[in-house]
Design an enzyme around this catalytic site. Structure first.
Site, PDB file in Angstrom:
ATOM      1  N   TYR A  49     -12.093   8.093   5.154  1.00  0.00           N
ATOM      2  CA  TYR A  49     -13.110   7.461   4.305  1.00  0.00           C
ATOM      3  C   TYR A  49     -12.456   6.815   3.086  1.00  0.00           C
ATOM      4  CZ  TYR A  49     -16.698   7.309   0.647  1.00  0.00           C
ATOM      5  OH  TYR A  49     -17.524   6.928  -0.379  1.00  0.00           O
ATOM      6  N   HIS A  50     -11.513   7.517   2.482  1.00  0.00           N
ATOM      7  CA  HIS A  50     -10.811   7.005   1.307  1.00  0.00           C
ATOM      8  C   HIS A  50     -10.027   5.739   1.650  1.00  0.00           C
ATOM      9  CE1 HIS A  50      -8.756   7.133  -2.554  1.00  0.00           C
ATOM     10  NE2 HIS A  50      -7.594   7.091  -1.932  1.00  0.00           N
ATOM     11  N   HIS A  51      -9.321   5.771   2.767  1.00  0.00           N
ATOM     12  CA  HIS A  51      -8.517   4.608   3.180  1.00  0.00           C
ATOM     13  C   HIS A  51      -9.396   3.367   3.379  1.00  0.00           C
ATOM     14  CE1 HIS A  51      -4.329   5.570   3.437  1.00  0.00           C
ATOM     15  NE2 HIS A  51      -4.523   6.650   4.183  1.00  0.00           N
TER      16      HIS A  51
END
Length: 268
Positions: free
Chosen positions: A145-147
């Site tokens: 999700y962060h990427h």
């Protein structure tokens, strides 16, 4: 107000001075939506890769992982040093508010090259997940999700040169300098003291808290006309950083603070 300081120009390297920031911004304005293509391919390869690897033995990949992490660590260390020097100059010469609202980070001496390098780097950084999938390690929602969201937001925001970018990018460079150095050391088989891992996660939490703060200040000062941004950009930045803050805080709690279930311990 755009910063134009001759003393800073003296500290530029040749490639930084020659960098065509106008061409870079124009290219991003025309091609930023390609980040959606990268994100879709990334998601397909990640979850398809997990399915492919399920009946197969995990790969070692220690040497490639050392080289990968070390190269990103060096890139992040240099990026943090260069953008950090620019932000320090802004803070000491123009103050905190100007360091947030001034757009010169995108086209100023020293920082203009590293701002563009930052947003472009979010595409190859997706390769981090390949090592997790091929080595059959646990893939956290926080990781992928962060990427994806950082890639989408970085490319989307760079094209508009929105306020706050200098803080967002410099903080990310600094945290990644620590994080990838830690990954490289671990991949090389070195014993890294546990407090260093705690430090990295703490730095990530502080980064996200500062991201929420900067987003709020941009919204507040945008009303005065000297902090260029867009309401929808601020909303996305605020929600993104708030979600990161919650996810990293939860990770910190589960990894470093939570004790084993006492009920289970007694039953064994």
């Amino acid at each position: 107000m755009l910063l134009n300081d001759t003393d800073l120009r003296l500290s530029e390297y040749g490639f930084e001075r020659r960098f065509d920031d106008r061409g870079a911004i124009q290219w991003m304005q025309q091609n930023w939506s390609t980040s959606f293509v990268f994100s879709a391919l990334y998601a397909a390869l990640v979850f398809g890769g997990q399915h492919y690897m399920k009946p197969r033995p995990k790969m070692n990949l220690r040497r490639p992982l050392v080289l990968w992490s070390l190269s990103l660590a060096l890139f992040s260390i240099i990026g943090a040093a260069r953008t950090g020097s620019y932000m320090f100059h802004m803070l000491s010469s123009s103050g905190f508010r100007r360091s947030i609202c001034d757009q010169s980070f995108y086209n100023g001496p020293v920082s203009k090259f590293w701002a563009y390098a930052f947003v472009l780097s979010k595409a190859p950084e997706l390769g981090d997940t390949a090592f997790i999938v091929l080595r059959k390690q646990k893939l956290l929602f926080l990781h992928w999700y962060h990427h994806i969201t950082v890639l989408l937001y970085s490319w989307y925001s760079y094209k508009d040169m929105v306020a706050g970018g200098g803080w967002f990018m410099t903080m990310n460079y600094a945290v990644h300098a620590l994080m990838y150095s830690y990954y490289a050391a671990r991949a090389a088989g070195l014993r890294v003291p546990r407090p260093f891992a705690v430090l990295i996660t703490s730095a990530q939490i502080a980064q996200m808290a500062m991201g929420v703060t900067v987003s709020g200040l941009v919204y507040r000062w945008m009303q005065h006309g000297d902090c260029p941004s867009h309401l929808h950009n601020i909303a996305w930045a605020g929600l993104m950083y708030l979600s990161y803050l919650l996810l990293f805080s939860n990770f910190f709690y589960r990894t470093y603070l939570r004790r084993p279930d006492s009920t289970k311990a007694k039953s064994q």
